[in-house]
Design a protein around this motif. Sequence first.
Motif, PDB file in Angstrom:
ATOM      1  N   ASP A  62     -28.489 -19.628 -10.684  1.00 44.95           N
ATOM      2  CA  ASP A  62     -27.245 -19.412  -9.946  1.00 44.95           C
ATOM      3  C   ASP A  62     -26.907 -17.922  -9.899  1.00 44.95           C
ATOM      4  O   ASP A  62     -26.554 -17.385  -8.845  1.00 44.95           O
ATOM      5  CB  ASP A  62     -26.077 -20.145 -10.624  1.00 44.95           C
ATOM      6  CG  ASP A  62     -26.263 -21.637 -10.674  1.00 44.95           C
ATOM      7  OD1 ASP A  62     -27.340 -22.090 -11.090  1.00 44.95           O
ATOM      8  OD2 ASP A  62     -25.318 -22.359 -10.324  1.00 44.95           O
ATOM      9  N   ILE A  63     -27.022 -17.267 -11.060  1.00 45.59           N
ATOM     10  CA  ILE A  63     -26.657 -15.849 -11.146  1.00 45.59           C
ATOM     11  C   ILE A  63     -27.599 -14.983 -10.313  1.00 45.59           C
ATOM     12  O   ILE A  63     -27.157 -14.045  -9.629  1.00 45.59           O
ATOM     13  CB  ILE A  63     -26.656 -15.389 -12.614  1.00 45.59           C
ATOM     14  CG1 ILE A  63     -25.513 -16.091 -13.365  1.00 45.59           C
ATOM     15  CG2 ILE A  63     -26.506 -13.873 -12.722  1.00 45.59           C
ATOM     16  CD1 ILE A  63     -25.516 -15.863 -14.861  1.00 45.59           C
ATOM     17  N   ARG A  65     -29.233 -15.882  -7.608  1.00 47.36           N
ATOM     18  CA  ARG A  65     -28.890 -16.105  -6.196  1.00 47.36           C
ATOM     19  C   ARG A  65     -27.638 -15.335  -5.812  1.00 47.36           C
ATOM     20  O   ARG A  65     -27.577 -14.718  -4.753  1.00 47.36           O
ATOM     21  CB  ARG A  65     -28.656 -17.593  -5.920  1.00 47.36           C
ATOM     22  CG  ARG A  65     -29.882 -18.453  -5.814  1.00 47.36           C
ATOM     23  CD  ARG A  65     -29.581 -19.756  -5.065  1.00 47.36           C
ATOM     24  NE  ARG A  65     -28.255 -20.275  -5.392  1.00 47.36           N
ATOM     25  CZ  ARG A  65     -28.005 -21.111  -6.394  1.00 47.36           C
ATOM     26  NH1 ARG A  65     -28.993 -21.495  -7.184  1.00 47.36           N
ATOM     27  NH2 ARG A  65     -26.770 -21.553  -6.612  1.00 47.36           N
ATOM     28  N   ILE A  66     -26.637 -15.388  -6.685  1.00 47.27           N
ATOM     29  CA  ILE A  66     -25.362 -14.726  -6.391  1.00 47.27           C
ATOM     30  C   ILE A  66     -25.543 -13.214  -6.300  1.00 47.27           C
ATOM     31  O   ILE A  66     -25.050 -12.565  -5.370  1.00 47.27           O
ATOM     32  CB  ILE A  66     -24.319 -15.083  -7.472  1.00 47.27           C
ATOM     33  CG1 ILE A  66     -23.917 -16.552  -7.334  1.00 47.27           C
ATOM     34  CG2 ILE A  66     -23.087 -14.181  -7.366  1.00 47.27           C
ATOM     35  CD1 ILE A  66     -23.074 -17.067  -8.483  1.00 47.27           C
ATOM     36  N   TRP A  70     -25.041 -11.141  -2.939  1.00 47.91           N
ATOM     37  CA  TRP A  70     -23.986 -10.129  -2.977  1.00 47.91           C
ATOM     38  C   TRP A  70     -24.542  -8.751  -2.596  1.00 47.91           C
ATOM     39  O   TRP A  70     -23.921  -8.009  -1.826  1.00 47.91           O
ATOM     40  CB  TRP A  70     -23.374 -10.065  -4.377  1.00 47.91           C
ATOM     41  CG  TRP A  70     -22.362  -8.961  -4.523  1.00 47.91           C
ATOM     42  CD1 TRP A  70     -21.064  -8.975  -4.135  1.00 47.91           C
ATOM     43  CD2 TRP A  70     -22.609  -7.657  -5.083  1.00 47.91           C
ATOM     44  NE1 TRP A  70     -20.469  -7.769  -4.411  1.00 47.91           N
ATOM     45  CE2 TRP A  70     -21.384  -6.941  -4.997  1.00 47.91           C
ATOM     46  CE3 TRP A  70     -23.717  -7.036  -5.645  1.00 47.91           C
ATOM     47  CZ2 TRP A  70     -21.265  -5.633  -5.454  1.00 47.91           C
ATOM     48  CZ3 TRP A  70     -23.593  -5.740  -6.096  1.00 47.91           C
ATOM     49  CH2 TRP A  70     -22.382  -5.048  -6.009  1.00 47.91           C
ATOM     50  N   HIS A  84     -22.386 -18.701   0.821  1.00 50.92           N
ATOM     51  CA  HIS A  84     -21.514 -19.045  -0.310  1.00 50.92           C
ATOM     52  C   HIS A  84     -21.799 -18.169  -1.526  1.00 50.92           C
ATOM     53  O   HIS A  84     -20.870 -17.748  -2.221  1.00 50.92           O
ATOM     54  CB  HIS A  84     -21.721 -20.514  -0.684  1.00 50.92           C
ATOM     55  CG  HIS A  84     -21.068 -20.893  -1.973  1.00 50.92           C
ATOM     56  ND1 HIS A  84     -19.694 -20.903  -2.156  1.00 50.92           N
ATOM     57  CD2 HIS A  84     -21.596 -21.257  -3.178  1.00 50.92           C
ATOM     58  CE1 HIS A  84     -19.407 -21.259  -3.396  1.00 50.92           C
ATOM     59  NE2 HIS A  84     -20.537 -21.476  -4.038  1.00 50.92           N
ATOM     60  N   ASP A  85     -23.063 -17.861  -1.784  1.00 53.93           N
ATOM     61  CA  ASP A  85     -23.409 -17.059  -2.950  1.00 53.93           C
ATOM     62  C   ASP A  85     -22.903 -15.624  -2.823  1.00 53.93           C
ATOM     63  O   ASP A  85     -22.440 -15.025  -3.809  1.00 53.93           O
ATOM     64  CB  ASP A  85     -24.934 -17.049  -3.153  1.00 53.93           C
ATOM     65  CG  ASP A  85     -25.450 -18.402  -3.616  1.00 53.93           C
ATOM     66  OD1 ASP A  85     -24.732 -19.085  -4.375  1.00 53.93           O
ATOM     67  OD2 ASP A  85     -26.553 -18.788  -3.218  1.00 53.93           O
ATOM     68  N   LYS A  87     -20.287 -14.702  -1.094  1.00 53.40           N
ATOM     69  CA  LYS A  87     -18.839 -14.827  -1.273  1.00 53.40           C
ATOM     70  C   LYS A  87     -18.495 -14.974  -2.756  1.00 53.40           C
ATOM     71  O   LYS A  87     -17.537 -14.366  -3.246  1.00 53.40           O
ATOM     72  CB  LYS A  87     -18.347 -16.046  -0.488  1.00 53.40           C
ATOM     73  CG  LYS A  87     -16.870 -16.336  -0.634  1.00 53.40           C
ATOM     74  CD  LYS A  87     -16.518 -17.607   0.128  1.00 53.40           C
ATOM     75  CE  LYS A  87     -15.070 -18.009  -0.081  1.00 53.40           C
ATOM     76  NZ  LYS A  87     -14.756 -19.297   0.596  1.00 53.40           N
ATOM     77  N   MET A  88     -19.298 -15.759  -3.476  1.00 54.73           N
ATOM     78  CA  MET A  88     -19.055 -15.980  -4.899  1.00 54.73           C
ATOM     79  C   MET A  88     -19.158 -14.674  -5.674  1.00 54.73           C
ATOM     80  O   MET A  88     -18.383 -14.409  -6.597  1.00 54.73           O
ATOM     81  CB  MET A  88     -20.045 -16.997  -5.457  1.00 54.73           C
ATOM     82  CG  MET A  88     -19.849 -17.331  -6.933  1.00 54.73           C
ATOM     83  SD  MET A  88     -18.268 -18.117  -7.265  1.00 54.73           S
ATOM     84  CE  MET A  88     -18.519 -19.705  -6.486  1.00 54.73           C
ATOM     85  N   GLY A  89     -20.125 -13.830  -5.304  1.00 51.24           N
ATOM     86  CA  GLY A  89     -20.280 -12.538  -5.971  1.00 51.24           C
ATOM     87  C   GLY A  89     -19.024 -11.705  -5.868  1.00 51.24           C
ATOM     88  O   GLY A  89     -18.571 -11.103  -6.851  1.00 51.24           O
ATOM     89  N   TYR A 202     -17.285 -22.110 -12.678  1.00 51.87           N
ATOM     90  CA  TYR A 202     -16.727 -20.816 -12.286  1.00 51.87           C
ATOM     91  C   TYR A 202     -16.164 -20.084 -13.504  1.00 51.87           C
ATOM     92  O   TYR A 202     -16.234 -18.862 -13.597  1.00 51.87           O
ATOM     93  CB  TYR A 202     -15.641 -20.990 -11.225  1.00 51.87           C
ATOM     94  CG  TYR A 202     -15.131 -19.672 -10.692  1.00 51.87           C
ATOM     95  CD1 TYR A 202     -15.988 -18.814  -9.992  1.00 51.87           C
ATOM     96  CD2 TYR A 202     -13.820 -19.268 -10.897  1.00 51.87           C
ATOM     97  CE1 TYR A 202     -15.537 -17.595  -9.508  1.00 51.87           C
ATOM     98  CE2 TYR A 202     -13.356 -18.049 -10.416  1.00 51.87           C
ATOM     99  CZ  TYR A 202     -14.219 -17.219  -9.721  1.00 51.87           C
ATOM    100  OH  TYR A 202     -13.772 -16.009  -9.251  1.00 51.87           O
ATOM    101  N   LEU A 205     -19.123 -18.374 -15.123  1.00 47.11           N
ATOM    102  CA  LEU A 205     -19.622 -17.264 -14.316  1.00 47.11           C
ATOM    103  C   LEU A 205     -18.640 -16.094 -14.335  1.00 47.11           C
ATOM    104  O   LEU A 205     -19.041 -14.931 -14.425  1.00 47.11           O
ATOM    105  CB  LEU A 205     -19.851 -17.729 -12.871  1.00 47.11           C
ATOM    106  CG  LEU A 205     -20.972 -18.756 -12.664  1.00 47.11           C
ATOM    107  CD1 LEU A 205     -21.005 -19.212 -11.198  1.00 47.11           C
ATOM    108  CD2 LEU A 205     -22.327 -18.181 -13.061  1.00 47.11           C
TER     109      LEU A 205
END
Length: 291
Positions: A62-63, A65-66, A70, A84-85, A87-89, A202, A205
Amino acid sequence: MSWFESFILGLVQGLTEFLPISSSAHLRLTAAFAGWQDPGAAFTAITQIGTEAAVLIYFRKDIARIISAWARSLANRELVRKDHDAKMGWLVIVGSIPIGVLGVTLKDAIEGPFRDLRLIATTLVVMGVVLGIADRLAARDETGGRHRASKQRKSLTELNVRDGLLYGVCQAMALIPGVSRSGATISGGLLMGYTRESAARYSFLLAVPAVLASGVYELKDAGQGHVAWPQTIFATLIAFVVGYAVIAWFMKFISSKSFMPFVIYRILLGIALFALVTAGVLSAHAGEIKG
């Protein structure tokens, strides 16, 4: 600090970091109950690097990918809306702002007044009640109440800037021992309507940049006083190994179980701590280093 103290405190850190019961409070209480000196905020922050290393490994896919998404979004801002990844970053960065600002601003309080056992007892009970309310609301939505259908809760794909910032404010509350980083952020996520798994994921993370930054910042104070470098490193390694096992268990646990056992534990521990301090069995400043 002896090697035995280092082992026990590393074990406590690994066991409690990811559970909604406050690792910083348990490190403080373990030392107080055992008659040891308070290991201090620097020791706590550095041993948390070990548990965050466990997060990096457990959520490595996950990390990765983010971070990748990012980084690409820096050149292509459209990815923030479409990926989505990516945005998550950005949301992890936004959510880290409150604890970064307050951590520096309140540094003296974190290392002093916030470690008062009466305050820790209060936060254990109050945040236990908050977690209990959030858990009951989530359970009601998931199962449906009497004469009502179950309510669909939000996933992380629906996370926005406002919610990310609110998560960050909740995380910043954990600067006070007894609040619990995971407890505060998970409670906040549940109250905002997210699923248990989304709130926990979340939470983990979001903690990575804050905890790693805090640990690195406190490195300058490591090895001072009664806590030497070798014991600090040893405790950090113990925290890493135990923490990884706890993450794996906790992520399975929350998929089908209630947080009520943690709620009850927090409240009972807080009440017991109040009673011990009030009765004079334990000083509110037990183990604190003067000067």
